[in-house]
Design a protein around this motif. Structure first.
Motif, PDB file in Angstrom:
ATOM      1  N   SER A  89       0.847  -1.204   0.000  1.00 53.69           N
ATOM      2  CA  SER A  89       0.000   0.000   0.000  1.00 53.69           C
ATOM      3  C   SER A  89       0.873   1.241   0.000  1.00 53.69           C
ATOM      4  O   SER A  89       0.564   2.234  -0.669  1.00 53.69           O
ATOM      5  CB  SER A  89      -0.900   0.003   1.231  1.00 53.69           C
ATOM      6  N   ASP A 132      -5.633  -1.137  -4.963  1.00 50.30           N
ATOM      7  CA  ASP A 132      -5.023  -1.695  -3.750  1.00 50.30           C
ATOM      8  C   ASP A 132      -5.933  -2.791  -3.208  1.00 50.30           C
ATOM      9  O   ASP A 132      -6.964  -2.509  -2.609  1.00 50.30           O
ATOM     10  CB  ASP A 132      -4.835  -0.581  -2.713  1.00 50.30           C
ATOM     11  N   GLU A 133      -5.543  -4.053  -3.439  1.00 53.08           N
ATOM     12  CA  GLU A 133      -6.330  -5.206  -2.998  1.00 53.08           C
ATOM     13  C   GLU A 133      -7.807  -5.069  -3.336  1.00 53.08           C
ATOM     14  O   GLU A 133      -8.659  -5.149  -2.444  1.00 53.08           O
ATOM     15  CB  GLU A 133      -6.199  -5.387  -1.471  1.00 53.08           C
TER      16      GLU A 133
END
Ligand SMILES: Nc1ncnc2c1ncn2[C@@H]1O[C@H](COP(=O)(O)OP(=O)(O)O)[C@@H](O)[C@H]1O
Ligand SMILES: [Mg+2]
Lengths: 252, 811
Positions: free
Chosen positions: A58, A184-185
């Motif tokens: 991140s 992000d994910e």
């Protein structure tokens, strides 16, 4: 996943990170989350950054999006016909630049709860002023159709499922038609079937010419990227192989 | 609508309680400012306009009797435009069916039709009385009930009565405009006077000047010249001179001063409501950090976010204006009507005051913008990362150079307090500790809330102190009204004669005859400075208990010496005990020594005290008097009233020409009444500040609970029951209330001094001694406890109602 063969320009990378270091200071002391990252992303790539929780994924994305400031190094992005050094922009210029050049998708969707899905998608166009209001609305409907939830256009985010919310988030990221998408994910909080569908959406976007950088801790997704990097404790490993090579190796 | 403006619109109604609190608190401030500013403008204009429209006399002279021929000689006096003679005297009247006498001023007018000065406005019935008829000034109706066509019984000085028919009701905005405590007026024609055993002669001059009708100095000179003509040219003594400007109502300065005080309180309310706005917006922006983060992530810039939240504030302001402006306009007019009615003038008609409208708009828009500016600018400048990570606990924590969190003053205070208790072996119950900790968690919010509530409380308490101060002052003035009955005659009687007869009435303890002189105090250049009434009780009289504030009281053996009210300092600011004043008494100029000063309410000129022994000879009434004071064995009002009636009857029956017999303190009744009105207005303003304070606390408690939803859920998950959670929240509210009370205790002291100073200057034209009363402190304590409990109950119930699932899902 054919690689867009490179233009004659010797340095055509869309995204370029040079020796990016990020150190967090806190009461507990200093912690270096990124230890000198070098990275180039070519137009049209679908780059996966894979690593365990806490590896710094991140943080790395935040360096690319300019959401957080780096400690040293540089991030250069050549998009929409201009080249910018992300971290030399002021907070305001950065916001406008990001709004136009880069779509961001988070694990937690980050939709505004009081606005309808349609309005959530119009919002970036409203703020960046690239499109006329009527045009914005038409585009937003198109984007909703693309992610296959046009029938829910006037619902509030709370009334649709997580997978649907993430589709809306992706549609919103595409609102200003940016060349780059950063995620992000994005599938991190979805069940595996839904996650798969979301991943399909990203793949289809790559086919339409978008460049995508996605972070995930799910090793199983590695084969599906056009290229992937492993991030371990703030360092890319194995460093030498992928750093020198500008050409991604599809892994299947 | 564009999504960002739609978001603003939806945010407005997102939390109804919050919206109502903010809107109401702005509205209360805007409303009070609107009412007071509007009334100020209306009264400032109409009071003087209605006054000027009735041709007020610039010069009023009280004189010995004179006739029409003499009056004619004055018409050509230099710079006199119009001059009228009238006869004015006190008389008692009652409706036929009533036994209660009312003292009235009877005014005989020579020619109602060609009346040119102090005009009357006919309200009802005839505008001119016939012989043996009367016109009533409408204020008479406040004292006794009468209608056109009714008969009124008038009592003459010999005790006999005459009946006059009421021909009409009129309004007289000018006569006695400087003294709204004077008895109301009845008008008759000159040829009615013989029926009332009065000579057909004038004893008043009402004149207007030709030029400079708003020039004080010029009118003063013209008046002096006119008085001179009467005394030198016609041998008519002038007892008293009063001058007035045409275009300024004599009470305008007082009314303006009082409205000014109310205005100051109104501004304070706005100020307080702005701290509620600041608090609410800070909390709202905190809750909205994630939204701000998202907007910035997708391209929103600082100024866009800033504009959105400014728009939100503006919307609050506009809603408040929609509520406050119409009511403010109505309120302004109602307040003006009330004041106009009290002071006896008419308004020019209902209207919207543009000035007050503009002020309300400005206050309703700019105050919220101003209050919200800091939170909004902070909120719109936040970085995406801070916004999305949403860690907002920064607020209470200041950081040292290395970025480490430092303990706040409150935290240190709290730790110190905890330790202190522990060392003494006192263990506070857990929930109480949590409450206390919560209270201090948000330092800025707590400070603003405390500020609002403390100011509200301090004002509230101060108003009670001011009230006590005013009434204490009136009590002090009562020192000069110790006598139970004041007995006035139309002609002088021997002291021994009156005393003997009075003592025959059971209950009478003592009788004194007082000398009396109406004089003019002159400036060194010989012009009139002040009218002065000298009251002269026997030296060492028991009927007054003087309290000189400087110098001494008059004593036996004093000649040409007076103790005078501080009001004289208006004209002679440097006067000290021992100094001399030039006075004119019955046409002769004399030089008197001032031996001391005392405090008094000055009406229609100043008051001084001398000794009977000297002044009775000075006025050629040695051993005689027209005015007596009677001390009785009881001092309650009803007893005084009964004794007045009995003495009145006894003396009339014995053939004395009684002017009137009054209970001793009745002279102060009206003054007390008008002070009551002032105090009520002050209390209303105090209540409004308290309400705004309470709204501030409600807002704070609501925000605290909302932000602590997760924590409450956890407490619940570990077994806290509803009652415990509610108690926690309520205790927190009461702790804040309690602290604000303690602070208000301190702050009320300077407020009391300030407010007393301003009010007493406005009302008495002299600063008065401040007196404190526990009453305000106690009432405010009770109120603050109730208010803070109420302010926390709704948030507390909301908190207790949350289920664990809701709480943990809360974002
Ligand atoms: N604001 C911060 N302050 C201090 N340390 C942080 C902060 N954000 C992240 N970290 C630390 O940096 C490391 C990397 O975090 P992150 O990039 O979020 O990892 P990932 O996304 O790979 O799980 C972690 O060890 C985390 O604890
Ligand atoms: Mg992460």
């Amino acid at each position: 996943m054919a690689l867009q063969p490179i233009s004659p320009n010797p340095n055509p990378a869309l995204i370029e990170l040079k020796d990016v270091v990020k150190t967090y200071s806190s009461e507990a002391g200093d912690f270096t989350a990124l230890k000198g990252i070098h990275l180039q992303v070519q137009p049209g790539e679908f780059l996966g950054i894979v690593g365990k929780s806490g590896a710094g994924k991140s943080t790395l994305l935040n360096m690319i999006t300019g959401v957080d400031r780096l400690t040293s190094g540089e991030v250069r992005i050549r998009a929409s016909g201009q080249e910018v050094s992300v971290h030399s922009l002021s907070e305001n210029d950065l916001a406008l630049w990001r709004g136009r050049s880069m779509g961001v998708v988070y694990q937690s969707f980050q939709l505004l709860p009081m606005l309808t899905l349609l309005e959530n998608i119009i919002l970036p166009m409203d703020l960046c002023g690239l499109y006329h209001p009527r045009e914005s609305r038409r585009r937003a409907l198109q984007l909703l159709e693309m992610v296959e939830i046009a029938e829910h256009a006037h619902k509030l985010p709370a009334y649709i499922s997580g997978g649907q919310q993430q589709r809306v988030a992706i549609a919103r990221a595409l609102a200003n038609d940016p060349p780059i998408l950063v995620a992000d994910e994005p599938t991190g909080s979805l069940d595996s079937v839904t996650a798969d569908h979301i991943f399909d959406v990203f793949e289809s976007l790559v086919q339409k010419g978008k460049t995508i950088v996605m972070v995930t801790h799910d090793m199983g997704l590695m084969p599906r990227f056009s290229r992937h990097l492993l991030l371990t404790d703030g360092e890319i490993s194995p460093p030498p192989a992928s750093l020198s090579s500008a050409s991604p190796r599809p892994k299947k | 609508m564009r999504p960002r403006w739609r978001k603003v619109f939806l945010d407005l109604f997102e939390n109804k309680t919050r919206m109502l609190l903010v809107v109401f608190s702005i509205a209360v401030g805007v409303f009070s400012i609107g009412v007071i500013a509007g009334a100020y403008v209306i009264i400032e204009n109409d009071m003087s306009a209605s006054y000027a429209a009735n041709q007020p006399a610039n010069i009023e002279l009280r004189t010995a009797d004179f006739d029409r021929d003499f009056l004619a000689t004055l018409e050509n006096a230099p710079d006199i435009a119009e001059v009228e003679g009238r006869r004015v005297f006190n008389i008692r009247a009652r409706p036929l069916q009533s036994q209660v006498w009312t003292t009235l001023n009877l005014v005989a007018v020579d020619d109602f039709e060609n009346n040119t000065v102090n005009l009357l406005t006919s309200l009802q019935g005839a505008s001119e009385p016939a012989k043996r008829e009367a016109l009533l000034e409408r204020k008479v109706l406040d004292e006794l009930s009468a209608a056109v066509g009714d008969d009124l019984v008038f009592q003459l000085s010999d005790g006999s009565t005459q009946v006059l028919r009421v021909a009409g009701i009129v309004q007289d905005p000018t006569t006695g405009a400087d003294d709204f405590l004077a008895p109301p007026i009845v008008y008759v024609t000159m040829d009615t006077l013989p029926y009332l055993s009065q000579p057909e002669a004038f004893n008043r001059i009402y004149a207007t000047v030709e030029t400079g009708e708003n020039d004080d100095a010029h009118i003063r000179l013209t008046a002096a010249d006119l008085a001179d003509r009467m005394e030198r040219g016609g041998g008519v003594d002038v007892y008293r001179t009063r001058i007035a400007l045409k275009n300024e109502h004599p009470l305008a300065p007082t009314v303006n001063a009082v409205l000014g005080i109310l205005m100051a309180l109104g501004i304070l309310i706005v100020f307080l409501s702005s701290s509620l706005i600041a608090n609410t917006l800070a909390a709202l922006l905190n809750q909205h950090l994630r939204h701000i983060g998202v907007m910035k992530l997708v391209g929103g810039r600082d100024n866009q976010i800033f504009a959105m939240y400014l728009a939100l504030i503006l919307a609050f302001g506009v809603l408040a204006l929609l509520l406050a402006v119409p009511f403010g306009g109505i309120g302004a007019y109602q307040l003006s009507l009330y004041i106009a009615d009290q002071l006896g003038f008419t308004l020019l008609g209902y209207r919207i005051v543009p000035f007050s409208f503009v002020i309300q708009m400005a206050v309703g828009i700019f105050v919220p913008l101003f209050a919200g500016f800091v939170p909004v600018i902070n909120g719109s400048r936040i970085t995406v990362l801070d916004a999305l990570s949403g860690d907002l606990a920064h607020e209470t924590a200041t950081r040292d150079a290395a970025g480490r969190r430092r303990e706040s003053v409150f935290e240190r205070l709290e730790n110190w307090f905890d330790e202190l208790l522990l060392r003494r072996g006192i263990h506070l119950p857990r929930p109480l500790l949590i409450s206390l900790r919560n209270t201090f968690r948000r330092q800025n919010r707590l400070l603003l809330t405390l500020f609002t509530l403390t100011m509200g409380g301090a004002i509230f308490i101060a108003v009670f102190n001011v009230r006590t101060t005013l009434f204490d002052y009136m009590d002090n003035v009562g020192r000069y009204f110790v006598a139970d009955v004041t007995l006035d005659f139309d002609k002088p009687y021997r002291l021994s004669e009156v005393e003997r007869l009075a003592r025959q009435e059971p209950g009478v303890v003592d009788v004194e005859g007082w000398a009396f002189a109406a004089v003019e105090v002159l400036y060194p250049d010989g012009t009139l400075a002040e009218n002065l009434t000298v009251l002269a009780p026997p030296a060492g009289s028991e009927m007054i208990s003087p309290d000189p504030v400087a110098g001494r009281w008059v004593q036996a053996g004093d000649t040409r010496s007076i103790a005078i009210t501080e009001g004289i300092l208006r004209s002679f600011p440097n006067l000290k005990p021992g100094d001399y004043l030039d006075v004119k008494i019955a046409g002769n100029e004399e030089r008197w020594q001032v031996v001391g000063f005392f405090k008094f309410i000055d009406r229609e000129g100043l008051i001084a005290y001398g000794t009977y022994e000297y002044f009775s000879r000075e006025t050629n009434l040695a051993n005689r008097s027209v005015s007596f004071r009677v001390l009785t064995d009881q001092h309650a009002e009803p007893y005084q009233r009964a004794m007045s009636e009995k003495l009145d009857k006894r003396f009339r029956d014995a053939g004395f020409q009684v002017s009137q017999a009054r209970p001793g303190l009745s002279a102060l009744d009206n003054a007390t009444e008008s002070l009551d009105i002032l105090v009520i207005f002050l209390l209303i303003m105090a209540m409004l500040t308290a309400v705004v304070g309470a709204m501030g606390l409600t807002g704070t408690m609501g925000m605290n609970v909302l932000e602590r939803t997760r924590e409450i859920g956890i407490m619940r998950a570990i077994g806290a029951v509803d009652a415990e959670i509610m108690r926690m929240v309520i205790v927190e509210g009461m702790v804040i209330g309690g602290i604000s009370w303690l602070l208000g205790l301190l702050l009320s002291v300077p407020f009391t001094y300030l407010l007393s100073y301003i009010v007493s200057l406005a009302v008495f034209e002299t600063p008065i001694t401040v007196v404190f009363t526990p009453l305000g402190y106690l009432i405010w304590l009770a109120l603050v406890i109730v208010l803070s409990a109420l302010a926390s109950i709704i948030p507390a119930r909301n908190a207790a109602r949350l289920t664990i699932r809701e709480v943990l899902a809360y974002e």
